[in-house]
Design a protein around this motif. Sequence first.
Motif, PDB file in Angstrom:
ATOM      1  N   VAL A   1      -3.574 -12.991  -8.706  1.00 56.97           N
ATOM      2  CA  VAL A   1      -4.020 -13.791  -9.845  1.00 56.97           C
ATOM      3  C   VAL A   1      -3.008 -14.917 -10.041  1.00 56.97           C
ATOM      4  CG1 VAL A   1      -4.623 -13.846 -12.284  1.00 56.97           C
ATOM      5  CG2 VAL A   1      -5.044 -11.769 -10.956  1.00 56.97           C
ATOM      6  N   HIS A   2      -3.496 -16.135 -10.155  1.00 57.50           N
ATOM      7  CA  HIS A   2      -2.655 -17.323 -10.283  1.00 57.50           C
ATOM      8  C   HIS A   2      -3.156 -18.135 -11.468  1.00 57.50           C
ATOM      9  CE1 HIS A   2      -1.084 -21.235  -8.096  1.00 57.50           C
ATOM     10  NE2 HIS A   2      -0.478 -21.014  -9.243  1.00 57.50           N
ATOM     11  N   ASN A   3      -2.282 -18.418 -12.435  1.00 55.69           N
ATOM     12  CA  ASN A   3      -2.635 -19.213 -13.610  1.00 55.69           C
ATOM     13  C   ASN A   3      -1.947 -20.570 -13.505  1.00 55.69           C
ATOM     14  OD1 ASN A   3      -3.064 -20.378 -16.120  1.00 55.69           O
ATOM     15  ND2 ASN A   3      -2.410 -18.595 -17.304  1.00 55.69           N
ATOM     16  N   PHE A   4      -2.749 -21.643 -13.366  1.00 59.50           N
ATOM     17  CA  PHE A   4      -2.161 -22.978 -13.466  1.00 59.50           C
ATOM     18  C   PHE A   4      -2.965 -23.839 -14.456  1.00 59.50           C
ATOM     19  CE2 PHE A   4      -4.669 -22.828  -9.543  1.00 59.50           C
ATOM     20  CZ  PHE A   4      -5.412 -24.004  -9.520  1.00 59.50           C
ATOM     21  N   GLY A   5      -3.228 -23.220 -15.625  1.00 57.84           N
ATOM     22  CA  GLY A   5      -4.023 -23.875 -16.656  1.00 57.84           C
ATOM     23  C   GLY A   5      -3.420 -25.160 -17.181  1.00 57.84           C
ATOM     24  N   ALA A   6      -2.081 -25.261 -17.203  1.00 55.57           N
ATOM     25  CA  ALA A   6      -1.454 -26.493 -17.700  1.00 55.57           C
ATOM     26  C   ALA A   6      -1.837 -27.696 -16.845  1.00 55.57           C
ATOM     27  CB  ALA A   6       0.061 -26.323 -17.737  1.00 55.57           C
ATOM     28  N   ASP A   7      -2.208 -27.457 -15.585  1.00 56.82           N
ATOM     29  CA  ASP A   7      -2.629 -28.555 -14.710  1.00 56.82           C
ATOM     30  C   ASP A   7      -3.960 -29.162 -15.128  1.00 56.82           C
ATOM     31  OD1 ASP A   7      -0.385 -27.696 -13.361  1.00 56.82           O
ATOM     32  OD2 ASP A   7      -1.282 -27.881 -11.380  1.00 56.82           O
TER      33      ASP A   7
ATOM     34  N   GLU B   1      -4.329 -22.770 -25.268  1.00 55.50           N
ATOM     35  CA  GLU B   1      -5.408 -22.012 -25.889  1.00 55.50           C
ATOM     36  C   GLU B   1      -6.364 -21.468 -24.841  1.00 55.50           C
ATOM     37  OE1 GLU B   1      -6.750 -21.262 -29.222  1.00 55.50           O
ATOM     38  OE2 GLU B   1      -4.586 -21.296 -29.514  1.00 55.50           O
ATOM     39  N   ILE B   2      -6.546 -22.194 -23.761  1.00 59.34           N
ATOM     40  CA  ILE B   2      -7.380 -21.747 -22.651  1.00 59.34           C
ATOM     41  C   ILE B   2      -6.603 -21.898 -21.348  1.00 59.34           C
ATOM     42  CG2 ILE B   2      -9.679 -21.992 -23.652  1.00 59.34           C
ATOM     43  CD1 ILE B   2      -9.829 -24.794 -22.658  1.00 59.34           C
ATOM     44  N   GLN B   3      -7.030 -21.157 -20.332  1.00 56.99           N
ATOM     45  CA  GLN B   3      -6.272 -21.023 -19.096  1.00 56.99           C
ATOM     46  C   GLN B   3      -7.146 -21.367 -17.880  1.00 56.99           C
ATOM     47  OE1 GLN B   3      -3.171 -20.360 -19.928  1.00 56.99           O
ATOM     48  NE2 GLN B   3      -3.748 -19.839 -22.022  1.00 56.99           N
ATOM     49  N   LEU B   4      -6.516 -21.459 -16.734  1.00 55.60           N
ATOM     50  CA  LEU B   4      -7.226 -21.614 -15.463  1.00 55.60           C
ATOM     51  C   LEU B   4      -6.696 -20.552 -14.515  1.00 55.60           C
ATOM     52  CD1 LEU B   4      -7.333 -22.800 -12.362  1.00 55.60           C
ATOM     53  CD2 LEU B   4      -9.299 -23.117 -13.842  1.00 55.60           C
ATOM     54  N   TRP B   5      -7.567 -19.637 -14.112  1.00 56.02           N
ATOM     55  CA  TRP B   5      -7.167 -18.538 -13.237  1.00 56.02           C
ATOM     56  C   TRP B   5      -7.834 -18.654 -11.865  1.00 56.02           C
ATOM     57  CZ3 TRP B   5      -9.306 -15.530 -17.830  1.00 56.02           C
ATOM     58  CH2 TRP B   5      -8.337 -15.386 -18.836  1.00 56.02           C
ATOM     59  N   GLN B   6      -7.077 -18.308 -10.845  1.00 52.30           N
ATOM     60  CA  GLN B   6      -7.632 -18.074  -9.514  1.00 52.30           C
ATOM     61  C   GLN B   6      -7.372 -16.615  -9.146  1.00 52.30           C
ATOM     62  OE1 GLN B   6      -6.230 -20.828  -6.530  1.00 52.30           O
ATOM     63  NE2 GLN B   6      -7.674 -22.412  -7.161  1.00 52.30           N
ATOM     64  N   PHE B   7      -8.458 -15.863  -8.949  1.00 52.45           N
ATOM     65  CA  PHE B   7      -8.386 -14.474  -8.495  1.00 52.45           C
ATOM     66  C   PHE B   7      -8.697 -14.441  -7.002  1.00 52.45           C
ATOM     67  CE2 PHE B   7      -9.533 -14.265 -12.937  1.00 52.45           C
ATOM     68  CZ  PHE B   7      -8.894 -13.143 -13.449  1.00 52.45           C
ATOM     69  N   VAL B   8      -7.933 -13.684  -6.246  1.00 56.80           N
ATOM     70  CA  VAL B   8      -8.280 -13.375  -4.860  1.00 56.80           C
ATOM     71  C   VAL B   8      -8.660 -11.898  -4.819  1.00 56.80           C
ATOM     72  CG1 VAL B   8      -7.534 -13.262  -2.462  1.00 56.80           C
ATOM     73  CG2 VAL B   8      -6.733 -15.131  -3.936  1.00 56.80           C
ATOM     74  N   LEU B   9      -9.881 -11.622  -4.365  1.00 64.08           N
ATOM     75  CA  LEU B   9     -10.438 -10.269  -4.373  1.00 64.08           C
ATOM     76  C   LEU B   9     -10.825  -9.843  -2.971  1.00 64.08           C
ATOM     77  CD1 LEU B   9     -12.869 -10.841  -7.396  1.00 64.08           C
ATOM     78  CD2 LEU B   9     -10.552  -9.929  -7.506  1.00 64.08           C
ATOM     79  N   SER B  10     -10.651  -8.566  -2.688  1.00 67.04           N
ATOM     80  CA  SER B  10     -11.120  -7.990  -1.422  1.00 67.04           C
ATOM     81  C   SER B  10     -11.916  -6.738  -1.732  1.00 67.04           C
ATOM     82  CB  SER B  10      -9.949  -7.659  -0.499  1.00 67.04           C
ATOM     83  OG  SER B  10      -9.166  -6.606  -1.039  1.00 67.04           O
ATOM     84  N   LYS B  11     -12.746  -6.321  -0.772  1.00 64.91           N
ATOM     85  CA  LYS B  11     -13.583  -5.146  -1.013  1.00 64.91           C
ATOM     86  C   LYS B  11     -12.796  -3.837  -1.005  1.00 64.91           C
ATOM     87  CE  LYS B  11     -18.339  -6.205   0.287  1.00 64.91           C
ATOM     88  NZ  LYS B  11     -19.447  -5.845   1.211  1.00 64.91           N
ATOM     89  N   LYS B  12     -11.907  -3.680  -0.037  1.00 66.74           N
ATOM     90  CA  LYS B  12     -11.224  -2.398   0.147  1.00 66.74           C
ATOM     91  C   LYS B  12      -9.705  -2.523   0.119  1.00 66.74           C
ATOM     92  CE  LYS B  12     -15.028  -0.648   3.006  1.00 66.74           C
ATOM     93  NZ  LYS B  12     -15.411  -0.078   4.332  1.00 66.74           N
ATOM     94  N   GLY B  13      -9.214  -3.731  -0.185  1.00 63.99           N
ATOM     95  CA  GLY B  13      -7.776  -3.940  -0.140  1.00 63.99           C
ATOM     96  C   GLY B  13      -7.356  -4.415   1.238  1.00 63.99           C
TER      97      GLY B  13
END
Length: 386
Positions: A313-319, A365-377
Amino acid sequence: MNLPILEKKSEVFDERSPSHRFVADLLKQADIEINGQRSWDIQLKAPGVIDSALSRGNLGFGESYMQGDWEVESLDQFFYRLMRAQLHQRIKPTQLIYHSLRARLINRQSAKRAWEVGEKHYDLGNEFYAGMLDKRMTYTCGYWKDATNLDDAQEAKLDLICRKLNLEPGMRVLDIGCGWGSFMAYAAEHYGVECVGLTISREQAEFGQRLMKNGLPVEFRLRDYRDETETFDRIVSIGMFEHVGHKNYREFMEVAHRCLKDDGLFLLHTIGKNLRATACDPWIDKYIFPNGELPVMGQVTDAAEGLFVVEDVHNFGADYDKTLMAWHANFETNWPNFRYRFDETFYRMWRYYLLSCAAAFRAREIQLWQFVLSKKGVVGGYERVS
């Protein structure tokens, strides 16, 4: 767009009224004065602004700005001070209770309703957005870590996503909510992948036809995400989850799970909010993004439970503050080219949208998230990219 002009009262401002004194005292806590001399001080141009804001919240406040009833030289600084002081959380207009309940009880992002935002927002015209966005027409947050201009920030964001997905030549990638295809074109050009993009905007789909004519292995499908059944090596969704709605988060994740190969990766890029209990902004909902809704982080992970492993999970909402301010600068520069299509009410509406949203990200007040997801790890662990 023409906003119905509300009948204005003829009486003069009454600075002794209880509502005026209440709001003036409240604004002082954010270092804002009514009719003050600083660039972030609000200038009242007509009566009724304060009562409308108190009774109808941001919907009434935004509409009165669109009508020219109040002005602020530095609109972004005004909203930043309001939000940083959290004054908006101290006023709970009664009309917002209905809006909040409606958002909770009704599936406002059903398959039938999903097309509304495409028609009302994204179909304003490709030329309009070309005048506001970067050269690749990327309508999501840029990555400003090493960038000094909008074009570089957007390319940095696109490359960041490609690296997070570990793209390799020959892979097939699904882009859910592909916009004008900036990610797909970049990934095809620089990483040798084939891309399929889903959009609910006919303007975007027609724009995409030109990308395909340029020989890029990119396909646009005018299709709701729920109707996609093909499987892919990688999936990306950049700035589309905000239109999914909490009642559909689980189904969205199930579609991504169904369409992703077992050893694939899914990157979800979304704006998010800090408080679960807050309803969607009624002004944004009415004039900018119909049926939109921001998730909290727990809603994303709840929807993914049992389907995906959260690798990163990566938050770069200030950008997003920098991105929106760059869009606003482009909008102001190119506005003379669009005066013949849109009126002064539209101009003020768009300024209110861009600058109030910039302030919201600046105030965190609000954020920007990037999630990287995998099925089984990922076996051996996922190596984080930044």
